[in-house]
Design a protein around this motif. Sequence first.
Motif, PDB file in Angstrom:
ATOM      1  N   LEU A 260      -0.017  -2.273   3.008  1.00 40.59           N
ATOM      2  CA  LEU A 260      -1.411  -2.610   2.694  1.00 40.59           C
ATOM      3  C   LEU A 260      -1.873  -1.889   1.436  1.00 40.59           C
ATOM      4  O   LEU A 260      -2.506  -2.489   0.545  1.00 40.59           O
ATOM      5  N   THR A 261      -1.552  -0.600   1.332  1.00 40.36           N
ATOM      6  CA  THR A 261      -1.948   0.169   0.151  1.00 40.36           C
ATOM      7  C   THR A 261      -1.224  -0.328  -1.090  1.00 40.36           C
ATOM      8  O   THR A 261      -1.814  -0.410  -2.184  1.00 40.36           O
ATOM      9  N   GLY A 262       0.058  -0.651  -0.947  1.00 37.51           N
ATOM     10  CA  GLY A 262       0.817  -1.164  -2.090  1.00 37.51           C
ATOM     11  C   GLY A 262       0.274  -2.477  -2.604  1.00 37.51           C
ATOM     12  O   GLY A 262       0.174  -2.690  -3.823  1.00 37.51           O
ATOM     13  N   LEU A 263      -0.094  -3.375  -1.705  1.00 35.90           N
ATOM     14  CA  LEU A 263      -0.667  -4.661  -2.132  1.00 35.90           C
ATOM     15  C   LEU A 263      -2.011  -4.464  -2.822  1.00 35.90           C
ATOM     16  O   LEU A 263      -2.348  -5.198  -3.767  1.00 35.90           O
ATOM     17  N   ALA A 264      -2.788  -3.505  -2.353  1.00 35.97           N
ATOM     18  CA  ALA A 264      -4.117  -3.294  -2.936  1.00 35.97           C
ATOM     19  C   ALA A 264      -4.072  -2.490  -4.223  1.00 35.97           C
ATOM     20  O   ALA A 264      -5.045  -2.500  -4.998  1.00 35.97           O
ATOM     21  N   SER A 265      -2.947  -1.781  -4.479  1.00 35.46           N
ATOM     22  CA  SER A 265      -2.909  -0.848  -5.610  1.00 35.46           C
ATOM     23  C   SER A 265      -3.005  -1.544  -6.968  1.00 35.46           C
ATOM     24  O   SER A 265      -3.406  -0.918  -7.953  1.00 35.46           O
ATOM     25  N   SER A 266      -2.658  -2.801  -7.027  1.00 36.32           N
ATOM     26  CA  SER A 266      -2.718  -3.528  -8.304  1.00 36.32           C
ATOM     27  C   SER A 266      -4.103  -4.094  -8.581  1.00 36.32           C
ATOM     28  O   SER A 266      -4.341  -4.634  -9.668  1.00 36.32           O
ATOM     29  N   TYR A 267      -5.002  -3.991  -7.626  1.00 36.74           N
ATOM     30  CA  TYR A 267      -6.343  -4.566  -7.773  1.00 36.74           C
ATOM     31  C   TYR A 267      -7.369  -3.440  -7.612  1.00 36.74           C
ATOM     32  O   TYR A 267      -7.450  -2.801  -6.553  1.00 36.74           O
ATOM     33  N   VAL A 268      -8.132  -3.196  -8.641  1.00 38.37           N
ATOM     34  CA  VAL A 268      -9.054  -2.063  -8.668  1.00 38.37           C
ATOM     35  C   VAL A 268     -10.068  -2.157  -7.540  1.00 38.37           C
ATOM     36  O   VAL A 268     -10.299  -1.193  -6.796  1.00 38.37           O
ATOM     37  N   LEU A 269     -10.677  -3.311  -7.372  1.00 42.66           N
ATOM     38  CA  LEU A 269     -11.704  -3.466  -6.345  1.00 42.66           C
ATOM     39  C   LEU A 269     -11.118  -3.285  -4.949  1.00 42.66           C
ATOM     40  O   LEU A 269     -11.726  -2.639  -4.077  1.00 42.66           O
ATOM     41  N   ALA A 270      -9.917  -3.824  -4.749  1.00 43.24           N
ATOM     42  CA  ALA A 270      -9.293  -3.729  -3.422  1.00 43.24           C
ATOM     43  C   ALA A 270      -8.966  -2.290  -3.059  1.00 43.24           C
ATOM     44  O   ALA A 270      -9.193  -1.855  -1.922  1.00 43.24           O
TER      45      ALA A 270
ATOM     46  N   LEU B  31     -11.885  -0.261  -2.045  1.00 46.69           N
ATOM     47  CA  LEU B  31     -12.389  -0.651  -0.729  1.00 46.69           C
ATOM     48  C   LEU B  31     -11.466  -0.181   0.383  1.00 46.69           C
ATOM     49  O   LEU B  31     -11.918   0.338   1.410  1.00 46.69           O
ATOM     50  N   ILE B  32     -10.165  -0.324   0.173  1.00 47.69           N
ATOM     51  CA  ILE B  32      -9.221  -0.079   1.263  1.00 47.69           C
ATOM     52  C   ILE B  32      -9.060   1.405   1.562  1.00 47.69           C
ATOM     53  O   ILE B  32      -8.890   1.798   2.725  1.00 47.69           O
ATOM     54  N   VAL B  33      -9.116   2.282   0.558  1.00 47.79           N
ATOM     55  CA  VAL B  33      -8.891   3.711   0.801  1.00 47.79           C
ATOM     56  C   VAL B  33      -9.972   4.307   1.708  1.00 47.79           C
ATOM     57  O   VAL B  33      -9.649   4.972   2.711  1.00 47.79           O
ATOM     58  N   PRO B  34     -11.275   4.117   1.425  1.00 52.83           N
ATOM     59  CA  PRO B  34     -12.275   4.666   2.354  1.00 52.83           C
ATOM     60  C   PRO B  34     -12.185   4.069   3.757  1.00 52.83           C
ATOM     61  O   PRO B  34     -12.398   4.774   4.741  1.00 52.83           O
TER      62      PRO B  34
END
Length: 735
Positions: free
Chosen positions: A84-94, A97-100
Motif C-alpha cells: 500500500l505504501t509503495g503504491l502511494a509513494s509515487s503520488y504526492v496526495l496519496a 493521506l495514507i501515512v497519517p
Amino acid sequence: MILSTSHLQRFFYSHYFHGGLRQAAGVLLPALVLSGVFGWHTAGFVAAVGAACVAILDQPGGPRRYGLNGMFAALCLGSATTALTGLASSYVLAIWLIVPVLCFGFSMLTVYGKHGGLLGFACLLIMTLTLRTPLTPADVLQHTLTSFLGGAFYLLYSTAVHRLLWHREEQQALSVALFATADYIAARACFYDIQQDLDDSYRTLIHRQALMTEAHQAARDMVLRELPHGDATHADRLRQGLLNLFVDMINLLDSMVATHTDYATLRHALPDSDILLFVRDAMRKLAANVDSLALNVARNRRHRVRNSVKAELRALEFELQQLREHGMPQSDPELYALLVQVLRRLRNMTRQVDRMADHSINPVPPQTDPQRANQTLNRFLTRQKWRVDLLTRNLNRRSAHFRYALRVAVAALLAMVVGAGLAHAPLVNALDPGMAGHGYWIILTVLIIMKPGFALTRQRNGKRLAGTLIGCGLSLLLFSLVENPQLFLFILVASSVLGYSLVQVNYTLSAMFNTLFVLLVFHFLAPGSNAVVGERLADTAIGSILALTCSYILPSWERNTLSELARALRAANQAFLQAGQDYVHACRTARAAGAAEAPETEEAHVRWRLARKDVHIAFSNFASAFYRMMDEPVSRQRHVPELNRLLIQSHTLASQIAAVIPHLAQIDHEPEGILQALAATQDALEGRPATPPNVIETEGDYATIAYPLRQMIKAAQRIDEEMQALSAPVKPAHP
C-alpha cells in the motif's frame, strides 16, 4: 554507569541477550547473503527490513504460541503495508493521506495490550522504511515480494531456533524471574536495617515487586505452556525440573509476602536489639543464595554455591530465649508472637531455597496425576483475545488509545511537513543535500518515541536523544581512527546484537548501539562521508521535539486511570480475602468428614492462589501507573499523598491476608474476636462502616494471628478512607 560483574553475567546469560542475538542474526542473514554473495544490495536491504518487521514480535520471555501468531500477523500485515505504501509513494496526495491514516490505525492496536502495540509498531516501521525511495507501480510487486520473503525467512528461522533451544529459553526466562526474586528478598532485608529510611525502602520494594511480578508472569507463560506428561523421556525430565523450580519459587514468594509487619513499631520496640540485625543478615544471605541459583540455572550448571544461614537462625533462637526469660510472652504477647513468626518464616524460606537448589540438580517427579496437575496449572496462564468489538468500542475521544493514535497521526503529519520543508529549503540543500533523502528518519523517530502515556514519551525522548548523541560521537571517533572494513563489519554485527538485546534492559544504550549500527550501514554504502552523522543527529532532534510537543495534544494523564486501577486493586484484595475464607471453610469441612485431602479443598486452594496472582498483578499495575504519574508535570498530578498511602496499605493488606489464612485453615473454629476482625475487614473493603472488635484472642496459637488481624483491619479502614478521599474535590497542586 559502571556495571558490576554480576550484572554483566545476568545480562549475557539472560534471554534478553540470547533473544537479541537471535533477532540480529535473523535480520542480518538475508542482507549479508543477498548483498555479500549476489551483490544485490537493494534487495538485501529490503529483505532485512521485512525480517526486522517480523523480529519485533519475536520478544524474549514471551509465550511461544503468541510469538508465532504475532510474527505471522506481522508478516501478513507488514507485506500489505509495504504494498500500500509503495503504491502511494509515487503520488504526492496519496502518500500525504495514507501515512497519517496508517499511523492512526496501527496505533489503535494498543487496545490489545503489549503484543498489539508491538504489531502496530512493526507495521509502522516497515511503512516508514518503505518511504525511503519512491516506487513505481512496476517496482511495487518486486519490493513487496522481497520484503515478504525476508519476513518469511525470519519466521521459519525463528521457529527452528525455538524448537532446538526451547529448554535454554525457558531456563533463561526462569533465571530472570529468580534474579528478580533475589532482588526482592534483598529489598525486604532493608526494612530490618535501622540505618535505612523506611520511605525509601518502601519505594524500592514496590519497584522491585513490580519488576518481579512481570518477570514471574513471563516465566509462568513459558514454563507452564508446555508441561511434563509423566513419561520418562529426556525432554519430559527437563520440563519437570523447570516446573519444580518454578513452583518452589512461587512458594518462596508466598513466604516472603506473608512477612509484612509494622516495621516502624518493630524498630521502636527493639531499637538496640540484635534481632533486627540477624534477620537482615539472614535475608541477605538467602537473597545471595537465590541469586547464585539463578546464575547456575542461566548457565545450565548443576552444582550449587550456598551461604549457610544456620548462624543467624541460632542467634535469633538465643535472642528469643532471652526475651522469653525476661517475660515478654506475658508482657507483650503479640510482639513476641510476631518475632517467633519471623523466625519460623526464615526457617521455612531457608528450607525452600535449599529445596530449590536440590531440584535444580535432581528433578523430582510429581506425586499427583500429571493430567490433573496440567489442568490446574493451565489456569494460571495469561490469555489474550483479539476481539473486533474491543477496537470499535475505543473509537471515541474518551478512549486513551484513541487519543494516542490521534497524537501519533498528527505527529507523523507534522514530521512529513518538516521533512518536505527541509527538502525544499535552498540553504539546507546547499549545506547538505543528503538531508532531503533522509526525511523519513524524522517520522521514524516520532514513531519510536511516542508512547500512550506522557511520562513514558518524555522518558523515551530523553533516552533516545542521549543514545543518539553518544552513538554519533562514537561513530565519528570510529570513522576517524579505524579504516579496516572487517573491523567495521564486526562492530556493525555487534551493535545490531546489543541494540536488540538492550531494548528492554537499558533503552539509552540500545539507542546508542542502534545509531552506531545505522551509521555503519550508511558508511558501507557511502564510504568517506561523515555528513550522515550530522543528518542522523539533526533528524533525531527534530523528531524528538515533535514527539514531545505532540504529547500535549489530547494527552492521557495517568491521574485519569489511577482511580480505576485503585478500585481494581481493592476488588482484588477483597476477592483474595473471600477466596481465602472459602479455602479455610473447605479445609474444615474435609477434616470434619475425616478426609485428609478432598477435591473441594484442592479446588479452593487453587482459587485462592489464582486470587493471589490477581492481587500481585493489580498491585503492579497500580504502582507502575502511580510512579508514571510522578514523572508527569506537577500541575497534572492529583491526590499524590492519598495514592501513596493507598499503595502502602494495599501492600500491607495483601501481606497480612497471606499470613492469616494458612493459620485459620489449621484451626477448627474462630473465637468471637477473630470473627469480628474478619467481618470488619470485609466491611471496610466493601465501603461499609467497620466495627473492630474490642479484644482479639491471644491465647495459645491465636497470638500468632492477632497482630496480622489488627493490621488487616487498620489497612482496610485506611484503604476505605483513601478511596473516599479520591472522590473529594481536588486541591490545587503546588511545585
